[in-house]
Design an enzyme around this catalytic site. Sequence first.
Site, short mmCIF file in Angstrom:
data_model
loop_
_atom_site.label_atom_id
_atom_site.label_comp_id
_atom_site.label_asym_id
_atom_site.label_seq_id
_atom_site.Cartn_x
_atom_site.Cartn_y
_atom_site.Cartn_z
N ASP A 55 0.82 -1.22 0.00
CA ASP A 55 0.00 0.00 0.00
C ASP A 55 0.85 1.27 0.00
OD1 ASP A 55 -2.14 -1.85 0.47
OD2 ASP A 55 -1.76 -1.71 2.62
N GLU A 265 -11.65 0.00 -3.23
CA GLU A 265 -10.79 0.55 -2.18
C GLU A 265 -9.58 1.23 -2.84
OE1 GLU A 265 -9.49 -2.77 0.19
OE2 GLU A 265 -8.41 -3.71 -1.45
#
Length: 365
Positions: A55, A265
């Site tokens: 991420d 997301e």
Amino acid sequence: MNELRKLILFTAVTGMAFAGACQQANQKTESKTTNADKKTGYLSQPIISNIYTADPSAHLFNGKIYIYPSHDIETETKENDNGDHFDMRDYHILSMDSINGKVTDHGVALSIGDIPWAGRQLWAPDAAFKNGTYYLYFPVKDKSGVFRIGVATSKNPAGPFKAEPTPIKGSFSIDPAVFTDTDGASYMYFGGIWGGQLQRWNNGAYDKNGSKTDSQKENEPALSAKVAKLSSDMLSFDGEVKDVQLVDKQGKPLLTKDHDRRFFEGGWMHKFNGKYYFTYSTGDTHYLAYAIGDKPYGPFVYEGTFMKPVQGWTTHHSILEINGKWYIFYHDTQLSGKTHLRNVKVTELKHKADGTIEMIDPFVK
């Protein structure tokens, strides 16, 4: 597809079993991710291998590239649809002087034990700089198991960071991404369905017994990412939380059943030639997609996908301009082969003359 064939495909696909912050693949996903096994190599290599990272939120501070990733760790928690096996407990900040340059691991910048209100699971963070202070934004479940977004501050981009005593009022869900516009105004984009709990806020308050996936209303507009303007001190929201409006080229909202295009997301915002690009993950179909708008709040018109599925279930990215070139920072599971132990990578991203983004294949044929 019968159950035996499902099992065979599941076993053959490395790291594909569950969503990155969340969840379990469906039949359509299995057939798509098997394409990874038909490649012979990777477009890019992990930038660091002493720890597992994912991420990545990349920023240019003081002429140096700083990366704010999740810090994946091995866990005894079994994989499940809620992503409980993504049980990260601290953040390490990385830096490098140039793309493909030597990477420095600055060690622990913030630990879950340093956040008074935190329960568990430090997921994908982001960072920003304003007024001489660096801000680290992070999602973590509070002590009742509800994801909120917190903020910590430092005078050093590498930390350590000191967390505020409470989460940002009005925040919820996961994946904060902070964008500062050319006029100095800053906005936070956030949210994620399934394990990110966005669907449990569908009526403005958290429903602990709500859906585990999405709205479950297939023919209605899909749940949207959220956006809020940040206050001048960067510690709170300045005004209401709004929906990020994602529409097709006819101006119609993307529907829940449209898994190839709807938001899941990992939202990110960058600006190119005066246009606002909202990029995001489609989750269970594993694409990175983008939509273009004229304002930070949108609406954003869906344009297409720009990155094919990586190895592993999750795909989460950031986009950064460095010396006139654009780069995408992302992750896969090359080092571990396990969906919850990922590694950060970077490769060039190219905008075409018409404003569209060239397709990126994370594998070399």
